[in-house]
Design a protein around this motif. Structure first.
Motif, PDB file in Angstrom:
ATOM      1  N   VAL A  30      -4.184 -16.142 -11.160  1.00 22.57           N
ATOM      2  CA  VAL A  30      -4.506 -15.279 -10.113  1.00 22.57           C
ATOM      3  C   VAL A  30      -3.510 -14.738  -9.502  1.00 22.57           C
ATOM      4  CG1 VAL A  30      -5.794 -15.168  -7.849  1.00 22.57           C
ATOM      5  CG2 VAL A  30      -6.904 -16.251  -9.847  1.00 22.57           C
ATOM      6  N   ASN A  31      -2.493 -15.722  -9.328  1.00 19.99           N
ATOM      7  CA  ASN A  31      -1.066 -15.370  -8.632  1.00 19.99           C
ATOM      8  C   ASN A  31      -0.501 -14.322  -9.657  1.00 19.99           C
ATOM      9  OD1 ASN A  31      -0.937 -16.397  -6.148  1.00 19.99           O
ATOM     10  ND2 ASN A  31      -0.556 -18.381  -7.104  1.00 19.99           N
ATOM     11  N   ASP A  32      -0.303 -14.638 -10.914  1.00 18.37           N
ATOM     12  CA  ASP A  32       0.296 -13.789 -11.760  1.00 18.37           C
ATOM     13  C   ASP A  32      -0.331 -12.247 -11.590  1.00 18.37           C
ATOM     14  OD1 ASP A  32       2.432 -12.958 -13.749  1.00 18.37           O
ATOM     15  OD2 ASP A  32       0.786 -13.013 -15.123  1.00 18.37           O
ATOM     16  N   ALA A  33      -1.774 -12.307 -11.779  1.00 14.03           N
ATOM     17  CA  ALA A  33      -2.548 -10.838 -11.751  1.00 14.03           C
ATOM     18  C   ALA A  33      -2.248 -10.098 -10.606  1.00 14.03           C
ATOM     19  CB  ALA A  33      -3.882 -11.160 -12.169  1.00 14.03           C
ATOM     20  N   LEU A  34      -2.312 -10.987  -9.614  1.00 15.11           N
ATOM     21  CA  LEU A  34      -2.181 -10.428  -8.271  1.00 15.11           C
ATOM     22  C   LEU A  34      -0.442  -9.884  -8.059  1.00 15.11           C
ATOM     23  CD1 LEU A  34      -3.823 -12.522  -6.005  1.00 15.11           C
ATOM     24  CD2 LEU A  34      -4.493 -10.057  -6.498  1.00 15.11           C
ATOM     25  N   ARG A  35       0.316 -10.494  -8.383  1.00 19.92           N
ATOM     26  CA  ARG A  35       1.741  -9.968  -8.463  1.00 19.92           C
ATOM     27  C   ARG A  35       1.967  -8.714  -9.366  1.00 19.92           C
ATOM     28  NH1 ARG A  35       3.053 -15.365  -8.949  1.00 19.92           N
ATOM     29  NH2 ARG A  35       3.706 -16.353  -6.837  1.00 19.92           N
ATOM     30  N   GLY A  37      -0.302  -6.457 -10.086  1.00 21.85           N
ATOM     31  CA  GLY A  37      -1.000  -5.512  -9.777  1.00 21.85           C
ATOM     32  C   GLY A  37      -0.424  -4.926  -8.406  1.00 21.85           C
ATOM     33  N   LEU A  38       0.119  -5.747  -7.418  1.00 19.21           N
ATOM     34  CA  LEU A  38       0.634  -5.294  -6.378  1.00 19.21           C
ATOM     35  C   LEU A  38       1.945  -4.649  -6.270  1.00 19.21           C
ATOM     36  CD1 LEU A  38      -0.391  -8.151  -3.993  1.00 19.21           C
ATOM     37  CD2 LEU A  38      -1.380  -5.768  -3.907  1.00 19.21           C
ATOM     38  N   THR A  39       2.714  -5.002  -7.709  1.00 21.85           N
ATOM     39  CA  THR A  39       4.091  -4.514  -7.764  1.00 21.85           C
ATOM     40  C   THR A  39       3.745  -2.997  -8.465  1.00 21.85           C
ATOM     41  OG1 THR A  39       4.698  -5.739  -9.722  1.00 21.85           O
ATOM     42  CG2 THR A  39       5.299  -6.522  -7.587  1.00 21.85           C
ATOM     43  N   GLN A  40       2.853  -3.178  -9.301  1.00 25.33           N
ATOM     44  CA  GLN A  40       2.645  -1.571  -9.991  1.00 25.33           C
ATOM     45  C   GLN A  40       1.934  -0.639  -9.364  1.00 25.33           C
ATOM     46  OE1 GLN A  40       0.936  -2.603 -13.658  1.00 25.33           O
ATOM     47  NE2 GLN A  40       2.603  -3.996 -14.457  1.00 25.33           N
TER      48      GLN A  40
END
Length: 80
Positions: A30-35, A37-40
């Motif tokens: 979840v943390n990887d997916a959020l990181r 998504g938020l940076t892109q």
């Protein structure tokens, strides 16, 4: 930070699939997916709003700054 997160069923299924494939924890996936998504994610660029101008011709009244004068003129014109 600890929080409760409600996932849609399709998202939960994708996360679970990735978690099993990687042998990772739910937290890590979840943390990887959020990181990612938020940076892109960049805010959508909006085009400037513009309106076209059109000629409405010459005004029938020379001055419309005084509403009382305009009403008098219009009422006099209606009675002619």
């Amino acid at each position: 930070m600890r929080t409760t997160l409600t996932l849609d069923p399709d998202v939960a299924k994708m996360i679970e699939t990735i978690r099993r494939e990687r042998g990772a924890t739910l937290r890590d996936v979840v943390n990887d997916a959020l990181r990612r998504g938020l940076t892109q994610t960049k805010p959508a660029r909006r085009n400037a709003f513009a309106t076209r101008t059109v000629s409405l011709g010459r005004p029938s009244l020379p001055n419309v700054d005084d509403v009382a004068d305009v009403l008098d003129e219009v009422e006099d014109g209606a009675q002619r």
